[in-house]
Design a protein around this motif. Structure first.
Motif, PDB file in Angstrom:
ATOM      1  N   VAL A  52      13.716  -0.852  -3.993  1.00 31.87           N
ATOM      2  CA  VAL A  52      13.569   0.931  -3.996  1.00 31.87           C
ATOM      3  C   VAL A  52      12.734   1.734  -5.388  1.00 31.87           C
ATOM      4  CG1 VAL A  52      14.917   2.598  -3.696  1.00 31.87           C
ATOM      5  CG2 VAL A  52      16.026   0.375  -3.047  1.00 31.87           C
ATOM      6  N   PHE A  53      11.863   2.192  -4.664  1.00 31.42           N
ATOM      7  CA  PHE A  53      10.762   2.766  -5.340  1.00 31.42           C
ATOM      8  C   PHE A  53      10.435   3.949  -4.524  1.00 31.42           C
ATOM      9  CE2 PHE A  53       6.661   2.049  -2.852  1.00 31.42           C
ATOM     10  CZ  PHE A  53       6.819   0.854  -2.020  1.00 31.42           C
ATOM     11  N   GLY A  54       9.869   4.644  -5.320  1.00 29.55           N
ATOM     12  CA  GLY A  54       9.039   6.055  -5.073  1.00 29.55           C
ATOM     13  C   GLY A  54       7.541   5.748  -4.684  1.00 29.55           C
ATOM     14  N   LEU A  55       8.140   6.549  -3.585  1.00 32.21           N
ATOM     15  CA  LEU A  55       5.977   6.754  -2.695  1.00 32.21           C
ATOM     16  C   LEU A  55       5.259   7.303  -3.122  1.00 32.21           C
ATOM     17  CD1 LEU A  55       5.339   5.286  -0.147  1.00 32.21           C
ATOM     18  CD2 LEU A  55       5.938   7.083   1.454  1.00 32.21           C
ATOM     19  N   ASN A  56       5.713   8.938  -4.479  1.00 33.41           N
ATOM     20  CA  ASN A  56       4.588   9.997  -5.002  1.00 33.41           C
ATOM     21  C   ASN A  56       3.971   9.029  -5.736  1.00 33.41           C
ATOM     22  OD1 ASN A  56       7.701   9.072  -6.540  1.00 33.41           O
ATOM     23  ND2 ASN A  56       7.862  11.376  -5.883  1.00 33.41           N
ATOM     24  N   GLU A  57       4.028   7.929  -6.360  1.00 33.68           N
ATOM     25  CA  GLU A  57       3.066   7.456  -7.511  1.00 33.68           C
ATOM     26  C   GLU A  57       2.112   6.652  -6.712  1.00 33.68           C
ATOM     27  OE1 GLU A  57       3.063   7.000 -10.972  1.00 33.68           O
ATOM     28  OE2 GLU A  57       4.232   8.555 -11.165  1.00 33.68           O
ATOM     29  N   PRO A  58       0.916   7.650  -6.969  1.00 28.05           N
ATOM     30  CA  PRO A  58      -0.144   6.650  -5.566  1.00 28.05           C
ATOM     31  C   PRO A  58      -0.677   5.146  -6.020  1.00 28.05           C
ATOM     32  CG  PRO A  58      -0.905   8.156  -7.077  1.00 28.05           C
ATOM     33  CD  PRO A  58       0.655   8.001  -8.064  1.00 28.05           C
ATOM     34  N   LYS A  59      -0.052   4.414  -6.789  1.00 32.74           N
ATOM     35  CA  LYS A  59      -0.594   2.847  -6.875  1.00 32.74           C
ATOM     36  C   LYS A  59       1.139   2.159  -6.424  1.00 32.74           C
ATOM     37  CE  LYS A  59      -4.537   2.551  -8.155  1.00 32.74           C
ATOM     38  NZ  LYS A  59      -5.874   1.989  -6.329  1.00 32.74           N
ATOM     39  N   ASN A  60       1.876   3.156  -6.220  1.00 33.66           N
ATOM     40  CA  ASN A  60       3.412   2.600  -6.165  1.00 33.66           C
ATOM     41  C   ASN A  60       3.610   0.688  -5.534  1.00 33.66           C
ATOM     42  OD1 ASN A  60       5.190   3.284  -8.546  1.00 33.66           O
ATOM     43  ND2 ASN A  60       6.062   4.202  -7.170  1.00 33.66           N
ATOM     44  N   ILE A  61       2.691   0.883  -3.878  1.00 33.66           N
ATOM     45  CA  ILE A  61       2.914   0.116  -3.102  1.00 33.66           C
ATOM     46  C   ILE A  61       2.299  -1.463  -3.327  1.00 33.66           C
ATOM     47  CG2 ILE A  61       2.362  -0.853  -0.500  1.00 33.66           C
ATOM     48  CD1 ILE A  61       2.993   1.948  -0.123  1.00 33.66           C
ATOM     49  N   LEU A  62       0.833  -0.752  -4.069  1.00 37.77           N
ATOM     50  CA  LEU A  62       0.088  -1.963  -4.828  1.00 37.77           C
ATOM     51  C   LEU A  62       0.846  -2.797  -6.037  1.00 37.77           C
ATOM     52  CD1 LEU A  62      -2.403  -3.595  -5.183  1.00 37.77           C
ATOM     53  CD2 LEU A  62      -3.236  -1.770  -6.788  1.00 37.77           C
ATOM     54  N   ARG A  63       1.548  -1.895  -7.024  1.00 32.30           N
ATOM     55  CA  ARG A  63       2.770  -2.355  -8.412  1.00 32.30           C
ATOM     56  C   ARG A  63       4.363  -2.767  -7.781  1.00 32.30           C
ATOM     57  NH1 ARG A  63       4.223   2.483 -10.770  1.00 32.30           N
ATOM     58  NH2 ARG A  63       4.474   1.382 -12.697  1.00 32.30           N
ATOM     59  N   ALA A  64       4.375  -2.376  -6.592  1.00 28.31           N
ATOM     60  CA  ALA A  64       5.411  -3.236  -5.947  1.00 28.31           C
ATOM     61  C   ALA A  64       5.492  -5.027  -6.030  1.00 28.31           C
ATOM     62  CB  ALA A  64       6.185  -2.540  -4.524  1.00 28.31           C
ATOM     63  N   ILE A  65       4.409  -5.222  -5.043  1.00 27.90           N
ATOM     64  CA  ILE A  65       3.590  -5.807  -4.775  1.00 27.90           C
ATOM     65  C   ILE A  65       3.056  -7.343  -5.013  1.00 27.90           C
ATOM     66  CG2 ILE A  65       1.294  -7.045  -2.904  1.00 27.90           C
ATOM     67  CD1 ILE A  65       3.064  -5.664  -1.382  1.00 27.90           C
ATOM     68  N   MET A  66       2.273  -6.896  -6.680  1.00 27.01           N
ATOM     69  CA  MET A  66       2.022  -7.428  -7.632  1.00 27.01           C
ATOM     70  C   MET A  66       3.471  -8.007  -8.331  1.00 27.01           C
ATOM     71  SD  MET A  66      -1.199  -7.130  -7.142  1.00 27.01           S
ATOM     72  CE  MET A  66      -1.768  -8.120  -8.324  1.00 27.01           C
ATOM     73  N   GLY A  67       4.507  -6.984  -8.278  1.00 29.43           N
ATOM     74  CA  GLY A  67       5.866  -7.733  -8.714  1.00 29.43           C
ATOM     75  C   GLY A  67       6.573  -6.753 -10.073  1.00 29.43           C
ATOM     76  N   GLU A  68       5.573  -5.262 -10.805  1.00 26.71           N
ATOM     77  CA  GLU A  68       5.472  -4.435 -11.453  1.00 26.71           C
ATOM     78  C   GLU A  68       6.920  -4.881 -11.436  1.00 26.71           C
ATOM     79  OE1 GLU A  68       3.459  -1.961 -12.783  1.00 26.71           O
ATOM     80  OE2 GLU A  68       1.876  -2.581 -12.449  1.00 26.71           O
ATOM     81  N   LYS A  69       7.662  -4.065 -12.099  1.00 27.92           N
ATOM     82  CA  LYS A  69       9.182  -4.055 -12.518  1.00 27.92           C
ATOM     83  C   LYS A  69       9.286  -2.417 -12.505  1.00 27.92           C
ATOM     84  CE  LYS A  69      11.264  -6.973 -14.698  1.00 27.92           C
ATOM     85  NZ  LYS A  69      11.272  -8.122 -13.789  1.00 27.92           N
TER      86      LYS A  69
END
Ligand code: GTP
Length: 235
Positions: free
Chosen positions: A211-228
């Protein structure tokens, strides 16, 4: 930079497409989301999308409307959103196939699991419209069901809030933010992250939910890269 996941489901709420207007489709908002999706698509990640319909229609059973009818109207709303996303993604040269759980052949392909998987293998984004095709099931449950069916490694649950909290951080400044939760925690504490049907389906099929916020512009990428980022829900 290697993505952590090869095949994912991204769950977008209908409201996420509405921008500040709160309803309908706001093109710049959808373009911003789609450029995030393109970014991860270009890394070779197989992406399926489940989209809600709340920007056009929310169930009105409490207002005297028959619940099934309200839910069918919501399913049609998800289809409008799926076509809107398809259009913007294709504008960005991302190939897309929309599949609908309720047949409307003139508009899009019907949902066929094996065909959806083939599309993913052939490097197409697949958008699942019309929920599960059944009233009484949410689009979160659709995301859980489709993730199990297509063997997605994770559900990326994009929200307007950045993580799961024990209470609403907008009204309670003491709200506790979780970075990790188990499915059982979510169910036992009645946390309003997903409905219990969706959570149980993920639990039974061992599908983690981020579960993460979509308002941060890079969050989908960060999620895919496995960032916490956000909150991970798993065993
Ligand atoms: P391949 O079989 O892998 O070549 O997939 P494809 O999707 O490119 O081929 P297909 O001939 O199935 O589809 C061509 C286009 O028609 C795609 O944009 C599909 O989304 C669309 N399409 C396929 N089946 C249907 C359908 O039943 N209804 C509608 N409206 N469109 C369809």
């Amino acid at each position: 930079m290697k993505p952590k996941y090869k095949r994912v489901i991204i769950k977008l709420s209908g409201e996420a497409l509405a921008g500040s207007a709160g309803h309908g489709i706001d093109t710049p908002t959808v373009q911003a989301i789609c450029s995030q999706i393109k970014e991860v698509f270009d890394l070779g990640v197989e992406i399926a999308i489940v989209v809600g319909g709340g920007n056009f229609w929310r169930g009105r059973s409490g207002e005297g409307m028959d619940k099934s009818t309200a839910d069918y109207m919501g399913m049609l709303a998800t289809c409008i959103n799926a076509l809107g996303l398809q259009d913007v993604l294709e504008e960005m040269e991302v190939p897309v196939r929309v599949q609908t759980a309720i047949e409307m052949k003139q508009i899009a392909e019907p949902y066929i699991r094996r065909k959806a998987v083939r599309h993913l293998e052939k490097r197409r984004v697949v958008i699942f419209a019309c929920g599960t095709g059944n009233p009484f099931f949410t689009t979160d449950t659709t995301a859980a069901l489709r993730a199990a069916e297509i063997d997605a490694e994770i559900i990326l649950l994009a929200k307007s809030i950045d993580a799961v909290y024990d209470s609403d951080p907008l009204t309670n400044s003491e709200a506790i933010r979780y970075s990790e939760l188990s499915y059982i925690d979510v169910l036992n504490q009645g946390l309003k992250v997903m409905d219990s049907t969706a959570t149980s389906l993920c639990m039974d099929n061992h599908i983690p939910i981020l579960v993460f916020g979509l308002n941060e512009p890079k969050n989908i990428l960060r999620a895919i890269m496995g960032e916490k980022i956000g909150t991970i829900i798993q065993e």
